[in-house]
Design a protein around this motif. Sequence first.
Motif, PDB file in Angstrom:
ATOM      1  N   ALA A 127      47.463  38.959  30.309  1.00  0.00           N
ATOM      2  CA  ALA A 127      46.900  39.084  31.660  1.00  0.00           C
ATOM      3  C   ALA A 127      46.029  37.879  31.999  1.00  0.00           C
ATOM      4  O   ALA A 127      46.018  37.413  33.136  1.00  0.00           O
ATOM      5  N   PRO A 159      48.182  35.660  43.511  1.00  0.00           N
ATOM      6  CA  PRO A 159      49.177  36.672  43.854  1.00  0.00           C
ATOM      7  C   PRO A 159      48.988  37.958  43.047  1.00  0.00           C
ATOM      8  O   PRO A 159      48.182  37.978  42.109  1.00  0.00           O
ATOM      9  N   ASN A 160      49.714  38.991  43.384  1.00  0.00           N
ATOM     10  CA  ASN A 160      49.654  40.249  42.637  1.00  0.00           C
ATOM     11  C   ASN A 160      49.917  39.973  41.158  1.00  0.00           C
ATOM     12  O   ASN A 160      50.826  39.216  40.816  1.00  0.00           O
ATOM     13  N   ALA A 194      48.081  38.326  39.089  1.00  0.00           N
ATOM     14  CA  ALA A 194      47.613  37.010  38.619  1.00  0.00           C
ATOM     15  C   ALA A 194      46.574  37.114  37.506  1.00  0.00           C
ATOM     16  O   ALA A 194      46.401  36.189  36.721  1.00  0.00           O
ATOM     17  N   LYS A 232      43.287  38.572  38.367  1.00  0.00           N
ATOM     18  CA  LYS A 232      41.974  38.530  39.022  1.00  0.00           C
ATOM     19  C   LYS A 232      41.100  39.715  38.593  1.00  0.00           C
ATOM     20  O   LYS A 232      39.958  39.541  38.181  1.00  0.00           O
ATOM     21  N   THR A 233      41.668  40.923  38.712  1.00  0.00           N
ATOM     22  CA  THR A 233      40.885  42.114  38.368  1.00  0.00           C
ATOM     23  C   THR A 233      40.511  42.100  36.891  1.00  0.00           C
ATOM     24  O   THR A 233      39.372  42.420  36.523  1.00  0.00           O
ATOM     25  N   GLU A 262      37.447  47.366  41.881  1.00  0.00           N
ATOM     26  CA  GLU A 262      38.635  47.919  42.532  1.00  0.00           C
ATOM     27  C   GLU A 262      38.724  49.399  42.127  1.00  0.00           C
ATOM     28  O   GLU A 262      38.419  49.739  40.983  1.00  0.00           O
ATOM     29  N   HIS A 301      43.475  38.838  48.683  1.00  0.00           N
ATOM     30  CA  HIS A 301      44.766  38.211  48.950  1.00  0.00           C
ATOM     31  C   HIS A 301      44.777  37.596  50.346  1.00  0.00           C
ATOM     32  O   HIS A 301      45.715  36.916  50.711  1.00  0.00           O
TER      33      HIS A 301
HETATM   34  N1  ATP Z   1      45.264  48.310  31.603  1.00  0.00           N
HETATM   35  C1  ATP Z   1      46.355  47.556  31.629  1.00  0.00           C
HETATM   36  N2  ATP Z   1      47.390  47.809  30.808  1.00  0.00           N
HETATM   37  C2  ATP Z   1      48.496  47.039  30.813  1.00  0.00           C
HETATM   38  N3  ATP Z   1      48.666  45.966  31.608  1.00  0.00           N
HETATM   39  C3  ATP Z   1      47.670  45.673  32.455  1.00  0.00           C
HETATM   40  C4  ATP Z   1      46.469  46.442  32.514  1.00  0.00           C
HETATM   41  N4  ATP Z   1      45.657  45.888  33.450  1.00  0.00           N
HETATM   42  C5  ATP Z   1      46.325  44.830  33.957  1.00  0.00           C
HETATM   43  N5  ATP Z   1      47.519  44.695  33.354  1.00  0.00           N
HETATM   44  C6  ATP Z   1      48.505  43.641  33.618  1.00  0.00           C
HETATM   45  O1  ATP Z   1      47.845  42.400  33.588  1.00  0.00           O
HETATM   46  C7  ATP Z   1      48.324  41.546  34.623  1.00  0.00           C
HETATM   47  C8  ATP Z   1      47.162  41.128  35.520  1.00  0.00           C
HETATM   48  O2  ATP Z   1      46.733  42.265  36.258  1.00  0.00           O
HETATM   49  P1  ATP Z   1      45.476  42.241  37.242  1.00  0.00           P
HETATM   50  O3  ATP Z   1      45.280  43.633  37.738  1.00  0.00           O
HETATM   51  O4  ATP Z   1      44.342  41.572  36.558  1.00  0.00           O
HETATM   52  O5  ATP Z   1      46.009  41.301  38.398  1.00  0.00           O
HETATM   53  P2  ATP Z   1      45.428  41.037  39.873  1.00  0.00           P
HETATM   54  O6  ATP Z   1      45.453  39.568  40.068  1.00  0.00           O
HETATM   55  O7  ATP Z   1      44.129  41.726  40.035  1.00  0.00           O
HETATM   56  O8  ATP Z   1      46.547  41.720  40.756  1.00  0.00           O
HETATM   57  P3  ATP Z   1      46.476  42.438  42.215  1.00  0.00           P
HETATM   58  O9  ATP Z   1      46.186  41.355  43.185  1.00  0.00           O
HETATM   59  O10 ATP Z   1      47.853  42.974  42.375  1.00  0.00           O
HETATM   60  O11 ATP Z   1      45.411  43.487  42.156  1.00  0.00           O
HETATM   61  C9  ATP Z   1      49.422  42.317  35.349  1.00  0.00           C
HETATM   62  O12 ATP Z   1      50.661  41.922  34.809  1.00  0.00           O
HETATM   63  C10 ATP Z   1      49.130  43.761  35.004  1.00  0.00           C
HETATM   64  O13 ATP Z   1      50.308  44.529  34.966  1.00  0.00           O
END
Ligand code: ATP
Length: 275
Positions: free
Chosen positions: A38, A57-58, A60, A62-63, A103, A212
């Motif tokens: 991640a 992007p989704n 990426a 960030k969270t 979030e 986003h």
């Molecule tokens: N608890 C978890 N278990 C398994 N995979 C996870 C977990 N949390 C995040 N991921 C994976 O890690 C990657 C990054 O996720 P994250 O939620 O950090 O992205 P993001 O940039 O916040 O996305 P979004 O903009 O869609 O919220 C993704 O491929 C997600 O599927």
Amino acid sequence: MPDQASDRTVDTADGVPGEVPPAVRVEGLWKRFGEQIAVAGVDLALPAGRFIGLVGPNGAGKTTTLSMVTGLLRPDQGRIEVAGHDVWRDPVEVKARIGVLPEGLRLFERLSGGELLSYTGRLRGLPGEEVDTRAAQLLDVLDLAGARHKLVVDYSTGMRKKIGLAAALLHNPQVLFLDEPFEGVDPVSAQTIRGVLERYTASGATVVFSSHVMELVESLCDWVAVMAAGRIRAHGPLAEVRGSARSLQDAFLELVGANGRDTGDALDWLGGGAR
Ligand SMILES: Nc1ncnc2c1ncn2[C@@H]1O[C@H](COP(=O)(O)OP(=O)(O)OP(=O)(O)O)[C@@H](O)[C@H]1O
């Protein structure tokens, strides 16, 4: 009381020895979930006193990054400092200095908005009278005064964001982390939130928020970090990251390699004319 220092004059991410440290310093940060990487080696220094956007992007990362930076998720590897304190070695110091609107925020649903703020303020160790004053002002400014006796479970999505923001601001943190703070928020409330945050950063505090919505980031932030596939693709003052692109949106699409992506011949069955 972790009220803000009055003079934060650092103008660069790295700062100058002896001056205020960056709001956030991340070195070699990694996080895997099973096979999924991640966050893949993030290094970042976020300057204090700025309105900072973390975009990507989704999926990426960030969270995941924000969760590790705020002490909610343990990194596999790497070091994180907030306001000069190590997040994982010195969690109490860090937590006193930060506010977080994560979030999918979980709130105490069976408390009213007013009770939630009273409880949060007292948990933060603020004197009762001060909590009541600050809570009343925040509820008023965020247009929630009329809903202060309503249970949080009955709040709308936007109202939940606003009460979450009020709870995160109550102790006047030095750094505020917001994950998608404008999602589900109507334009009037968005304007109100924006006003509160602008006032907050103008006093020297730092906001780090993920989004986003490029137009929003472009209009609010003076510093951005672009993330894709677990890595930082660009970071710096907004104008620098935007470069010669027409907008941050264009620069973003270029940076994450999404420019020119279309559906090609796929989905050729979709639409009214193809029956
Ligand atoms: N608890 C978890 N278990 C398994 N995979 C996870 C977990 N949390 C995040 N991921 C994976 O890690 C990657 C990054 O996720 P994250 O939620 O950090 O992205 P993001 O940039 O916040 O996305 P979004 O903009 O869609 O919220 C993704 O491929 C997600 O599927």
